[in-house]
Design a protein around this motif. Structure first.
Motif, PDB file in Angstrom:
ATOM      1  N   ILE A 230       0.829  -1.207   0.000  1.00 23.11           N
ATOM      2  CA  ILE A 230       0.000   0.000   0.000  1.00 23.11           C
ATOM      3  C   ILE A 230       0.864   1.258   0.000  1.00 23.11           C
ATOM      4  CG2 ILE A 230      -1.821   1.244   1.230  1.00 23.11           C
ATOM      5  CD1 ILE A 230      -2.671  -1.478   0.080  1.00 23.11           C
ATOM      6  N   GLU A 231       1.987   1.174   0.733  1.00 23.07           N
ATOM      7  CA  GLU A 231       2.823   2.367   0.883  1.00 23.07           C
ATOM      8  C   GLU A 231       4.251   1.944   1.192  1.00 23.07           C
ATOM      9  OE1 GLU A 231       2.393   6.744   3.024  1.00 23.07           O
ATOM     10  OE2 GLU A 231       0.816   5.231   3.218  1.00 23.07           O
ATOM     11  N   THR A 232       5.214   2.639   0.610  1.00 22.93           N
ATOM     12  CA  THR A 232       6.639   2.383   0.834  1.00 22.93           C
ATOM     13  C   THR A 232       7.357   3.715   0.970  1.00 22.93           C
ATOM     14  OG1 THR A 232       6.558   0.395  -0.549  1.00 22.93           O
ATOM     15  CG2 THR A 232       8.730   1.284  -0.076  1.00 22.93           C
ATOM     16  N   GLY A 233       8.305   3.771   1.907  1.00 17.90           N
ATOM     17  CA  GLY A 233       9.089   4.988   2.049  1.00 17.90           C
ATOM     18  C   GLY A 233       9.999   4.906   3.246  1.00 17.90           C
ATOM     19  N   THR A 234      10.580   6.018   3.614  1.00 17.55           N
ATOM     20  CA  THR A 234      11.402   6.076   4.815  1.00 17.55           C
ATOM     21  C   THR A 234      10.491   5.971   6.038  1.00 17.55           C
ATOM     22  OG1 THR A 234      11.249   8.468   5.049  1.00 17.55           O
ATOM     23  CG2 THR A 234      13.011   7.609   3.618  1.00 17.55           C
ATOM     24  N   PRO A 235      11.052   5.630   7.199  1.00 21.21           N
ATOM     25  CA  PRO A 235      10.222   5.625   8.409  1.00 21.21           C
ATOM     26  C   PRO A 235       9.515   6.958   8.641  1.00 21.21           C
ATOM     27  CG  PRO A 235      12.296   4.535   8.833  1.00 21.21           C
ATOM     28  CD  PRO A 235      12.413   5.128   7.474  1.00 21.21           C
ATOM     29  N   ALA A 236      10.197   8.057   8.353  1.00 23.67           N
ATOM     30  CA  ALA A 236       9.575   9.369   8.530  1.00 23.67           C
ATOM     31  C   ALA A 236       8.364   9.523   7.617  1.00 23.67           C
ATOM     32  CB  ALA A 236      10.592  10.478   8.258  1.00 23.67           C
ATOM     33  N   ASP A 237       8.489   9.010   6.393  1.00 24.49           N
ATOM     34  CA  ASP A 237       7.386   9.108   5.437  1.00 24.49           C
ATOM     35  C   ASP A 237       6.205   8.243   5.860  1.00 24.49           C
ATOM     36  OD1 ASP A 237       8.821  10.824   3.803  1.00 24.49           O
ATOM     37  OD2 ASP A 237       9.606   9.201   2.558  1.00 24.49           O
ATOM     38  N   VAL A 238       6.470   6.964   6.111  1.00 24.98           N
ATOM     39  CA  VAL A 238       5.384   5.998   6.280  1.00 24.98           C
ATOM     40  C   VAL A 238       4.808   6.022   7.691  1.00 24.98           C
ATOM     41  CG1 VAL A 238       4.773   3.545   6.171  1.00 24.98           C
ATOM     42  CG2 VAL A 238       6.312   4.526   4.460  1.00 24.98           C
ATOM     43  N   ILE A 239       5.674   6.133   8.719  1.00 15.79           N
ATOM     44  CA  ILE A 239       5.191   6.044  10.101  1.00 15.79           C
ATOM     45  C   ILE A 239       4.737   7.403  10.619  1.00 15.79           C
ATOM     46  CG2 ILE A 239       5.839   5.466  12.468  1.00 15.79           C
ATOM     47  CD1 ILE A 239       7.721   3.331  11.311  1.00 15.79           C
ATOM     48  N   ARG A 240       5.503   8.439  10.337  1.00 12.84           N
ATOM     49  CA  ARG A 240       5.162   9.749  10.888  1.00 12.84           C
ATOM     50  C   ARG A 240       4.208  10.531   9.999  1.00 12.84           C
ATOM     51  NH1 ARG A 240      11.385  11.038  12.441  1.00 12.84           N
ATOM     52  NH2 ARG A 240      11.561   9.618  14.214  1.00 12.84           N
ATOM     53  N   ASN A 241       4.251  10.254   8.701  1.00 15.41           N
ATOM     54  CA  ASN A 241       3.419  11.038   7.783  1.00 15.41           C
ATOM     55  C   ASN A 241       2.846  10.154   6.684  1.00 15.41           C
ATOM     56  OD1 ASN A 241       2.253  13.363   6.684  1.00 15.41           O
ATOM     57  ND2 ASN A 241       4.011  13.722   5.352  1.00 15.41           N
ATOM     58  N   PRO A 242       2.072   9.128   7.046  1.00 20.70           N
ATOM     59  CA  PRO A 242       1.536   8.217   6.025  1.00 20.70           C
ATOM     60  C   PRO A 242       0.576   8.940   5.086  1.00 20.70           C
ATOM     61  CG  PRO A 242       0.489   7.802   8.146  1.00 20.70           C
ATOM     62  CD  PRO A 242       1.612   8.767   8.404  1.00 20.70           C
ATOM     63  N   GLN A 243       0.642   8.541   3.822  1.00 21.10           N
ATOM     64  CA  GLN A 243      -0.185   9.190   2.807  1.00 21.10           C
ATOM     65  C   GLN A 243      -1.485   8.448   2.536  1.00 21.10           C
ATOM     66  OE1 GLN A 243       0.854  12.289   1.449  1.00 21.10           O
ATOM     67  NE2 GLN A 243       2.175  11.927   3.233  1.00 21.10           N
ATOM     68  N   GLN A 244      -1.481   7.134   2.771  1.00 22.70           N
ATOM     69  CA  GLN A 244      -2.646   6.328   2.424  1.00 22.70           C
ATOM     70  C   GLN A 244      -3.576   6.160   3.629  1.00 22.70           C
ATOM     71  OE1 GLN A 244      -3.212   5.468  -0.730  1.00 22.70           O
ATOM     72  NE2 GLN A 244      -1.287   6.536  -1.194  1.00 22.70           N
ATOM     73  N   PRO A 245      -4.879   6.281   3.428  1.00 24.53           N
ATOM     74  CA  PRO A 245      -5.825   6.138   4.541  1.00 24.53           C
ATOM     75  C   PRO A 245      -5.695   4.805   5.278  1.00 24.53           C
ATOM     76  CG  PRO A 245      -6.934   7.030   2.612  1.00 24.53           C
ATOM     77  CD  PRO A 245      -5.557   6.643   2.166  1.00 24.53           C
ATOM     78  N   ARG A 246      -5.437   3.713   4.550  1.00 22.32           N
ATOM     79  CA  ARG A 246      -5.326   2.413   5.203  1.00 22.32           C
ATOM     80  C   ARG A 246      -4.113   2.372   6.121  1.00 22.32           C
ATOM     81  NH1 ARG A 246      -5.851  -0.708   8.177  1.00 22.32           N
ATOM     82  NH2 ARG A 246      -6.088  -2.972   8.049  1.00 22.32           N
ATOM     83  N   THR A 247      -3.007   2.972   5.691  1.00 22.51           N
ATOM     84  CA  THR A 247      -1.817   3.037   6.536  1.00 22.51           C
ATOM     85  C   THR A 247      -2.098   3.862   7.783  1.00 22.51           C
ATOM     86  OG1 THR A 247      -0.549   3.089   4.470  1.00 22.51           O
ATOM     87  CG2 THR A 247       0.668   3.439   6.508  1.00 22.51           C
ATOM     88  N   ARG A 248      -2.749   5.003   7.606  1.00 21.14           N
ATOM     89  CA  ARG A 248      -3.057   5.869   8.753  1.00 21.14           C
ATOM     90  C   ARG A 248      -3.960   5.145   9.747  1.00 21.14           C
ATOM     91  NH1 ARG A 248      -3.427  10.011   4.695  1.00 21.14           N
ATOM     92  NH2 ARG A 248      -5.694   9.859   4.669  1.00 21.14           N
ATOM     93  N   SER A 249      -4.938   4.392   9.240  1.00 24.38           N
ATOM     94  CA  SER A 249      -5.844   3.673  10.111  1.00 24.38           C
ATOM     95  C   SER A 249      -5.114   2.602  10.922  1.00 24.38           C
ATOM     96  CB  SER A 249      -6.954   3.017   9.271  1.00 24.38           C
ATOM     97  OG  SER A 249      -7.772   2.184  10.056  1.00 24.38           O
ATOM     98  N   PHE A 250      -4.245   1.859  10.256  1.00 20.05           N
ATOM     99  CA  PHE A 250      -3.486   0.797  10.941  1.00 20.05           C
ATOM    100  C   PHE A 250      -2.589   1.390  12.021  1.00 20.05           C
ATOM    101  CE2 PHE A 250       0.512  -1.593  11.252  1.00 20.05           C
ATOM    102  CZ  PHE A 250       0.034  -2.837  11.659  1.00 20.05           C
ATOM    103  N   LEU A 251      -1.836   2.422  11.671  1.00 20.68           N
ATOM    104  CA  LEU A 251      -0.884   3.003  12.614  1.00 20.68           C
ATOM    105  C   LEU A 251      -1.598   3.672  13.787  1.00 20.68           C
ATOM    106  CD1 LEU A 251       1.727   4.469  10.114  1.00 20.68           C
ATOM    107  CD2 LEU A 251       2.054   2.536  11.653  1.00 20.68           C
ATOM    108  N   SER A 252      -2.772   4.210  13.562  1.00 25.08           N
ATOM    109  CA  SER A 252      -3.503   4.848  14.659  1.00 25.08           C
ATOM    110  C   SER A 252      -3.907   3.843  15.719  1.00 25.08           C
ATOM    111  CB  SER A 252      -4.762   5.547  14.124  1.00 25.08           C
ATOM    112  OG  SER A 252      -5.743   4.600  13.710  1.00 25.08           O
ATOM    113  N   LYS A 253      -4.006   2.568  15.339  1.00 27.18           N
ATOM    114  CA  LYS A 253      -4.417   1.523  16.279  1.00 27.18           C
ATOM    115  C   LYS A 253      -3.238   0.875  16.990  1.00 27.18           C
ATOM    116  CE  LYS A 253      -8.485   0.470  13.507  1.00 27.18           C
ATOM    117  NZ  LYS A 253      -9.090  -0.487  12.541  1.00 27.18           N
ATOM    118  N   VAL A 254      -2.036   0.934  16.367  1.00 23.77           N
ATOM    119  CA  VAL A 254      -0.883   0.225  16.964  1.00 23.77           C
ATOM    120  C   VAL A 254       0.092   1.159  17.657  1.00 23.77           C
ATOM    121  CG1 VAL A 254      -1.057  -1.649  15.300  1.00 23.77           C
ATOM    122  CG2 VAL A 254       0.461   0.271  14.807  1.00 23.77           C
ATOM    123  N   LEU A 255       0.044   2.432  17.346  1.00 25.75           N
ATOM    124  CA  LEU A 255       0.978   3.363  17.988  1.00 25.75           C
ATOM    125  C   LEU A 255       0.448   3.770  19.356  1.00 25.75           C
ATOM    126  CD1 LEU A 255       2.027   5.656  15.023  1.00 25.75           C
ATOM    127  CD2 LEU A 255       3.441   3.994  16.228  1.00 25.75           C
TER     128      LEU A 255
END
Length: 255
Positions: A230-255
């Motif tokens: 769904i998304e690939t990038g540096t940790p800063a890109d994907v974890i701190r500033n995800p672009q895809q809604p599915r990534t944001r949803s997943f990280l909001s539940k695990v962080l």
């Protein structure tokens, strides 16, 4: 930095029965790069990892490791699967650490680490023992060399498993959720060993739920869902500033 990727995955598909588990995966891992693969259970992460050493055969697409086609040879524009002994030779250069440690229960920690170099690489026992002792010291278990798996904690067993994989002098290390079976207080020692490997320049692909490790240690983060990247990038890109809604949803539940 070598121009040849250490791992190259192109349009890889994999199905079990009528269920497509991998849907056209494309990935590139450079020599010395540490890549973490994040995603919910059932997203295809472990299947992808197992395709990187041909424990799972891809249905279509290709996997190359250090420029070499994995599991197949190409002739006349067609792919032909290698014989099992040829595949085994390719796997020697790819270390894998599983969720469960899979140590031989009847062998000591030292003997577990020595086993493959002696039997597979035909190294002399004295040479294999010296290397095994070095590796156990590296993972902080020099004082547990003569202990059997049943005498070791889960975290210690996992560190022996890492030492065992390193004993084959791999050019690539694969980790399939290496801390998921451990009690929380044991996770840190295993991650410290992996941090050391990363600092030494080992190429690593790590399927993990340890977001802190992915953020601090990895060069690249891949987020998978439903068998797709769904998304690939540096940790800063994907974890701190995800672009895809599915990534944001997943990280909001695990962080």
């Amino acid at each position: 930095m070598s121009a040849t990727p250490m791992v190259e995955v192109r349009e890889v598909h994999k199905s079990y029965g009528g269920t497509e588990v991998l849907r056209g995966i494309d990935l590139t891992v450079a020599p010395g790069e540490v890549m973490s693969v994040l995603g919910p259970s059932g997203s295809g992460k472990s299947t992808l990892l197992r395709c990187l050493n041909h424990l799972e055969r891809v249905d279509s697409g290709i996997v190359r490791v250090d420029g070499e086609l994995l599991g197949y040879r190409e002739h006349g524009g067609k792919l032909y699967e290698l014989k099992e002994d040829e595949i085994a030779v390719q796997r020697r250069g790819i270390g894998m650490v599983f969720q469960r440690f899979n140590l031989f229960p009847h062998l000591s920690a030292l003997e577990n680490v020595m086993e493959a170099p002696v039997r597979v690489l035909r190294r002399k026992p004295a040479q294999a023992r010296e290397r095994a002792e070095e590796l156990l010291e590296r993972v902080g278990l020099a004082d547990r060399a003569d202990y059997y798996p049943s005498q070791l904690s889960g975290g210690q067993q996992q560190r022996v498993a890492i030492a065992r994989a390193l004993a084959m002098d791999p050019k690539l290390m694969l980790f399939d959720e290496p801390t998921s079976a451990l009690d929380p207080e044991l996770v840190g020692d295993v991650l410290d060993v992996m941090r050391g490997l990363a600092a030494d320049g080992m190429t690593m692909v790590v399927v993990t739920h340890e977001i802190g490790f992915a953020r601090e240690v990895c060069d690249t983060v891949v987020f998978m869902d439903g068998g797709s990247v769904i998304e690939t990038g540096t940790p800063a890109d994907v974890i701190r500033n995800p672009q895809q809604p599915r990534t944001r949803s997943f990280l909001s539940k695990v962080l």
